[in-house]
Structures are given as structure tokens and as C-alpha cells.
Design a protein around this motif. Structure first.
Motif, short mmCIF file in Angstrom:
data_model
loop_
_atom_site.label_atom_id
_atom_site.label_comp_id
_atom_site.label_asym_id
_atom_site.label_seq_id
_atom_site.Cartn_x
_atom_site.Cartn_y
_atom_site.Cartn_z
N PRO A 472 14.78 48.45 12.15
CA PRO A 472 15.14 47.21 12.85
C PRO A 472 16.66 47.03 12.94
O PRO A 472 17.40 47.39 12.02
CB PRO A 472 14.51 46.11 11.98
N TYR A 489 21.22 39.39 16.68
CA TYR A 489 20.90 40.78 16.36
C TYR A 489 21.83 41.71 17.15
O TYR A 489 22.15 41.45 18.31
CB TYR A 489 19.44 41.09 16.70
N ASP A 522 11.60 46.32 6.95
CA ASP A 522 10.58 45.64 7.76
C ASP A 522 9.69 44.73 6.92
O ASP A 522 9.01 43.85 7.45
CB ASP A 522 9.72 46.67 8.51
N GLU A 526 7.78 41.51 8.70
CA GLU A 526 6.41 41.84 9.11
C GLU A 526 5.40 41.11 8.24
O GLU A 526 5.49 41.12 7.02
CB GLU A 526 6.18 43.35 9.04
N SER A 531 3.15 38.25 14.92
CA SER A 531 3.92 39.20 15.71
C SER A 531 5.27 39.47 15.08
O SER A 531 5.82 38.63 14.36
CB SER A 531 4.12 38.66 17.13
N LEU A 532 5.79 40.66 15.34
CA LEU A 532 7.10 41.03 14.81
C LEU A 532 8.19 40.12 15.38
O LEU A 532 9.14 39.76 14.68
CB LEU A 532 7.40 42.49 15.15
N SER A 533 8.07 39.73 16.63
CA SER A 533 9.08 38.86 17.25
C SER A 533 9.14 37.50 16.54
O SER A 533 10.21 36.91 16.39
CB SER A 533 8.78 38.67 18.73
N LEU A 536 11.12 38.10 13.35
CA LEU A 536 12.55 38.25 13.63
C LEU A 536 13.18 36.92 13.99
O LEU A 536 14.31 36.61 13.60
CB LEU A 536 12.74 39.25 14.77
N GLY A 537 12.44 36.10 14.74
CA GLY A 537 12.97 34.78 15.10
C GLY A 537 13.13 33.89 13.88
O GLY A 537 14.13 33.16 13.75
#
Length: 708
Positions: A472, A489, A522, A526, A531-533, A536-537
């Protein structure tokens, strides 16, 4: 008299004189029976009088429901069972006294059937709500036997009930099941000790309980609980306060553990030769049981401040408890051995110290996944390059076993060697790609999955060069003076993992004073069914909203940014480009009672010399004193106190090498029964957290400085 039971013309035989000395007997003999269907006592049938005499003289709970109305006559044992219904229940119909229970199976229908048809009935286990003294309604468990009472002519004139309350025994058996379930979830001997002591103290209504295990080298370590001790949730999560003793320690607990034979002392001074304080000296009776484990020698003891006779059932329950605890102790000993090996391996793979630079502040955090028993494949590193720049890396080798950790060590060592030769990120990752491909070919498996991100920080040029292979993209917290912090990011394609012919691209971005770089694995973002998004958010939002860009604080914020649990390792590395060089100092304090006072004096003098405001000094001294006290109490090792002062904040950390795990924010009320607790740190600091490491535990807090 109409309606009387078994009227006879001869004078009645007197009731037992001994029974008149009991409270229930006095109530029965003093009742106005002439106004009831039974008539005056002198007119009762001799058989009935004999049964009543037996009831009143017996210590066993007994009652007679007599006559058509089933009027109650009972003794002191039965009076204790019916609580506040006594003494008004004497001479009243059973249906009135027990109107709330009468319709239940095994109560009214049984009494009426036996009175009508005869026969007997045994209720081996009956749960009934009883009103205890004080009006408390309790679900009590009984074994009850019912039989008819006949007069001289053979007619049924009543029903005799003999009851034995088994509530206490039933609860003890239930608690045995509960402790078995609790022990199944224990991992360490600390966990086993906590569960065992809590269970023994409540189940056996003890004044003192103790748990001991051998040290493996001839000595013993023991931990105890005293009735009335203040043990809160935070204390329950912290390591117990073990007392270490010699092999020939004369405590009965050790004698039982060494011999493998239970030791029961009904009265005396069983702890006279081994007493640590007045709590031990007050113990009069003691039961010590060996754990009966093949790998671990140990024992559990239960003490009371009054003489006690242990029944066969209680001894059996105590023996069963000790056997369960012994099995849990064996599992814990094996786990700790494996865990220690994993920790040693992990320690050898991760850097012992991160660089200490004036303008680049660095911190890292590593939380092993799964159950913490396996060495993981996540790794981080930060090192100075020959050019004076700083190399930073975070990677992930798939797996949670020794092989994954060994490969991680190979990758980390190779990366540093490549970077010291040619620090360009793309060149370093290209060399690593060839190494991983070679390792995979050697192992004969295509499943060697390795991702890594590598960067080079040039503080003079305020630049950061990054490249990634399947990992990532890093996050940067931007915080220019007088601007609102935000997180972004780095625009960096992840590319293929190492070993698959990776051709990583290099991104060069601005890294100005006030910015903080965050590399993460991760496992940080995760989560299952998310979801991964979204992960990340959540991470970006948490980092942007942090109180400062301090790397230690951001590592803690990042680790907890995404809700939910993860089975993967969590690794975070943060580097802050400081607005101004910080000042730092540290002190090592031994595990002795004077240490907190020494820390308070040192911290006050050091911060005063740095011209820190009095309000900040006061808060820092209070918080540091509390953390030092708890580190010494619960770890039993020397503590290291470090302070770091920058233009915007004061960071204080207290590290030990003896604790396991971390204190969570859910446990902030009281960290120690002897201190004011983490509630104080929560109240006075702007941020705080814990850093679990393979070398112990670190608790830190941050105080923002008032604007000049």
C-alpha cells in the motif's frame, strides 16, 4: 371438637423438652391451635405428637402439613428456608403460605395427592423462588422428600416434608463449569493465576487464596488474593504481583505441590512459618491442593480465618478444580515457551534501536497477529545512508511461522545491503525482486509472497523518494505552520510483489518541516467484510485528526484507526520532519520504592531547565509518577523514562521489560489499586497510548505546549 385430627381420650404425651429451646419450637408450642381444625395440642393423636416432636428436635429442615387444611408445623431448619414467611407460617394452610408456588409442578399437586392417596415422592432437584431475610427473592435448589403421616387408626392426617437445600452445592458445580470455560481461554500463567484466584475466592467463600508454580530452577513463584482487596478491571488485565521464593519455602501450598498430596488443616496457624503479613497470620484453616500436572509443579490453596471442616463433596470439588487449573497451567507453560521463542526470533529480526536525529523523529509499532504465539513476517527498518539521508522501509512476507520470519530476516538484511550500495528506491527493489525470485526457486514454490515499500528522506532538500512493490502507498500528514492538518496518500502505483519481475516506479514528493510520513502494513487497514477503500479512508481521517504529528502518537492512532479485529500483523513506521530540533533526556530507575520520587525530582529539574511552563511541568510530573509506579509494581523490572520536548509538545514515555500486552482505553478507571490510575493520564494529557513490543511494554503520553 368438630374437625380435629385423631382426638383421643387419654392425656397427651409431653413434647421433647429440648425442642422447646428452639425458636421454631417456641412458635409451634405457643400457637393457638384450639382455633384451628387441629384443635388444642393435648387432643392430638400420639402418632402426630411423636412426628411433631421429631420435627422440632431435628436439625434437618422438616415440616408437617397436617389436617384437611394442610396446616404447617416446622422446625428451625425449615424456618431458615422460608425466610420472612416465618413465624407467621406456623399454623397456616400451606396453600396460603406458598400461594405463589402452589401451582408449580412438584409443590401443591404433590402434597394434595399424598394426603389423599398416600404414597411417597422424592424431588431430587427442584428450583423454587424463595424470599430470604431482607426481602431478597432467590432461586434456591432443593432435594425434597414427601411421605404420609398416619394416626393411630391408620388414617392419613398429614404430609411430612424433609428438605435439603443444595443451592450452594449446585452453584459450586456451576462455577466449576464456568471456570473450565474461563481457563480454556487462558494463554499465559498470568491468565491462569487471575482466573484461578478469582474463582477460588468466590466459590469457597475464602479469606485468602494462593496459586503457586515452580520456576523450573528449584524456586517457586506465588501470587495470592485477599478477600476485600480492590481489584478492578485494569488490574485484572495487568500481570499479577508474583512473589518469588526459595525451593525450601515452608508454605503448605509448596509442600502439597512438591509431594503431590493434598494438605488439609482444619484449625491452627498453617502459615505461621511463611506468613508475609497480617493477612497470612489471620488464617486459621487451610486446604492446599497440588495441580497434578505432568509438566508444571504447582498448587492452589484456600484459607479461612475460622476453623473449618471440609466435607467430602468440597474436597472433591477442590480436587477437580485443581486438576482443571493444572491442565491450564501446562498449556500456559507450553505457550510461554513457544511465545518466548517467537519473541526471541522476532527481536532478532527487528531493529534494536531506531536512529536518533535532530530534525527527523522516528517511531515504530508492531502488533503480532493471530494469538501472538507465532513470529510474523511484517518488518520495518530505518537507517542512515552514506549520503546522510535516511532510508525507511516497511514490508510484509506472507505467513505466521518461523519460515516466514526467516525469509523476512533475509529480505530485510538484503535490502539494507542494497541500499547502502545504491540507495535509489527502484534499484533497491529491483535487487530484492531478484533475491525473492531466487529464494522461491530454491524452495520450489511459487507461493513466496513479499511486498515492500522503500523510501529515502532528504531533510536538507525537503524531499522524499519512494518506490513500492505490491505494498500500500504511504500516507503523509501535512501540517504547515498556521494551516489545518490534512492527510494524503502518495500517488504511487503498487505494482507487482517481489519475485514476479517487479519494475517499480519512483515518486519524489515534498517532505517539508511539519510533515509526517506513515508507512503501514495491510493489517492496519484490512478487515473482514469491509472494503479496502473504507479502511484506507478511516486511516487517513484518523491521522489528519490527530492532535499532533508526533510519530509515536501517530503509530498508536494508525493502529487503532480502523475498527474491528484483524488476524494479520500490524506494523507501522512514522517519521516526522520536525519544525525545530527537539530536546530529549532519559533516566533509568531501578525497581525499588524510591524510584517514583527520584523520577519526580529529575523531571521537575529537567523541565525547569528547559523553561517549560509550570502548568505543563505539574501535569507531566503527576502522570510520569503514576506510570513509573505502575511499571515497577506490575512489571517488577527497572523502568526507563524518556522525555522529548519540541516546539509544540512534550512527549513522555515509561518503558519496562516485564509486562505483556497493552492497557486499552476501556480500562482507564484505575491502572493500579495503589495509584490514581490511567484516568489521571486521560484527564491531564492531550494523547496517550501503549506500545507493546517484543521487549516489554511502553506507556506514553503527550502534552501540547501553550502557544507563546
Amino acid at each position: 371438637m368438630p374437625g380435629t385430627v385423631g382426638r383421643i381420650p387419654t392425656p397427651p404425651a409431653p413434647l421433647s423438652g429440648s425442642s422447646t429451646r428452639t425458636e421454631a419450637a417456641a412458635a409451634v408450642l405457643g400457637h393457638d391451635w384450639a382455633g384451628t381444625s387441629l384443635g388444642p395440642r393435648h387432643s392430638w393423636d400420639p402418632a402426630v405428637r411423636a412426628v411433631v416432636d421429631l420435627i422440632l428436635a431435628s436439625p434437618v429442615p422438616m415440616a408437617l402439613a397436617c389436617g384437611e387444611d394442610l396446616l404447617l408445623i416446622y422446625n428451625d431448619g425449615y424456618a431458615a428456608l422460608i425466610g420472612e414467611n416465618h413465624p407467621t407460617a406456623v399454623g397456616r394452610p400451606a396453600v396460603e403460605v406458598f400461594h405463589e408456588l402452589w401451582h408449580l409442578p412438584g409443590v401443591g399437586n404433590v402434597l394434595e395427592r399424598i394426603y389423599r392417596d398416600g404414597g411417597t415422592f422424592l424431588e431430587k432437584e427442584s428450583t423454587l423462588p424463595l424470599v430470604r431475610t431482607g426481602g431478597v427473592v432467590e432461586q434456591a435448589v432443593f432435594t425434597c422428600g414427601y411421605s404420609p403421616v398416619r394416626d393411630g387408626s391408620g388414617s392419613i392426617v398429614g404430609v411430612l416434608a424433609v428438605a435439603a437445600e443444595t443451592t450452594h452445592v449446585t452453584r459450586q458445580l456451576q462455577s466449576l463449569g464456568e471456570v473450565a470455560a474461563a481457563l480454556a481461554g487462558t494463554l499465559t500463567l498470568d491468565d491462569v493465576a487471575r482466573v484461578s484466584l478469582r474463582y477460588a475466592l468466590t466459590t469457597f467463600d475464602a479469606d485468602r487464596v494462593a496459586f503457586a508454580v515452580d520456576e523450573g530452577g528449584g524456586g517457586w513463584r506465588m501470587v495470592r488474593r485477599i478477600r476485600g482487596e480492590l481489584i478492578d478491571e485494569a488490574d485484572e488485565r495487568l500481570p499479577p504481583l508474583w512473589r518469588r521464593t526459595a525451593a525450601d519455602w515452608p508454605d503448605p501450598l509448596v509442600q502439597a505441590a512438591r509431594s503431590g498430596t493434598p494438605l488439609i488443616i482444619g484449625t491452627g496457624q498453617p502459615l505461621r512459618e511463611s506468613a508475609a503479613d497480617r493477612h497470612d497470620q489471620k488464617i486459621v484453616s487451610l486446604a492446599a491442593m497440588p495441580l497434578r500436572a505432568s509438566v508444571v509443579r504447582g498448587g492452589l490453596s484456600v484459607g479461612h480465618q475460622a476453623a473449618r471442616v471440609w466435607s467430602a463433596a468440597e474436597r472433591a470439588l477442590l480436587a477437580a478444580s485443581a486438576e482443571l487449573i493444572g491442565q491450564a497451567a501446562e498449556r500456559a507453560r507450553r505457550f510461554e515457551t513457544q511465545h518466548g521463542t517467537a519473541q526471541l526470533l522476532q527481536r532478532s529480526m527487528l531493529p534494536e534501536h531506531l536512529p536518533d536525529l535532530p530534525r527527523l523523529r522516528i517511531a515504530a509499532r508492531y502488533d503480532p497477529g493471530v494469538d501472538g504465539n507465532a513470529a510474523g513476517g511484517d518488518f520495518y527498518d530505518a537507517f542512515l545512508l552514506p549520503t546522510g539521508r535516511l532510508g525507511v522501509v516497511l514490508g510484509d512476507v506472507a505467513g505466521h511461522d518461523v519460515r516466514a520470519a526467516a525469509r523476512m530476516g533475509q529480505v530485510r538484511a538484503a535490502l539494507r545491503a542494497l541500499a547502502l550500495s545504491d540507495p535509489r528506491p527502484d534499484a533497491v527493489l529491483a535487487g530484492l525482486d531478484r533475491l525473492v525470485a531466487s529464494l522461491a526457486a530454491e524452495a520450489g514454490t511459487p507461493e513466496l509472497f513479499v511486498t515492500v515499500v522503500f523510501g529515502v528522506i532528504d531533510a536538507d532538500r525537503q524531499e522524499l523518494a519512494l518506490a513500492t512493490a505490491g505494498h500500500p502507498a504511504p500516507l503523509i500528514r501535512r501540517c504547515a505552520p498556521d494551516d489545518q492538518p490534512y492527510a494524503e496518500y502518495v500517488d504511487l502505483p503498487a505494482g507487482a510483489p517481489l519475485g514476479l519481475g517487479a519494475r517499480p516506479a519512483v515518486a519524489t514528493v515534498r517532505f517539508a518541516p511539519g510533515d509526517t510520513l506513515l508507512l503501514f502494513s495491510d493489517g492496519v487497514v484490512e478487515r473482514r467484510r469491509q472494503s479496502l477503500s473504507a479502511g484506507l479512508g478511516a486511516l487517513a481521517e484518523a491521522v489528519a485528526g490527530a492532535g499532533s504529528g508526533d510519530p509515536r502518537a501517530l503509530c498508536a492512532v494508525a493502529s487503532a484507526a480502523v475498527p474491528g479485529t484483524t488476524e494479520d500483523d500490524v506494523a507501522v513506521l512514522a517519521v516526522e520532519h520536525a519544525l525545530k530540533p527537539s530536546r530529549s533526556a532519559s533516566i533509568e530507575v531501578p525497581a525499588e520504592p524510591t524510584a517514583p520520587g527520584r523520577v519526580r525530582r529529575w523531571l521537575t529539574a529537567q523541565l525547569g531547565e528547559w523553561r517549560v511552563s509550570e502548568s505543563v511541568i505539574g501535569a507531566a510530573v503527576l502522570c510520569t509518577s503514576e506510570l513509573t509506579t505502575n511499571a515497577l509494581l506490575h512489571a517488577g523490572t527497572a523502568a526507563r523514562v524518556e522525555i522529548d520536548l519540541s516546539a509544540e509538545r512534550l512527549l513522555v514515555s515509561v518503558a519496562d521489560s516485564g509486562t505483556r500486552g497493552a492497557v486499552t482505553r476501556a480500562q482507564t478507571d484505575t491502572l493500579s489499586s495503589r495509584g490514581r490510575g490511567l484516568g489521571l493520564i486521560e484527564e491531564l494529557s492531550d494523547a496517550w497510548g501503549t506500545d507493546p513490543t517484543v521487549r516489554g511494554s511502553t506507556v506514553w503520553f503527550e502534552l501540547l505546549l501553550p502557544a507563546e
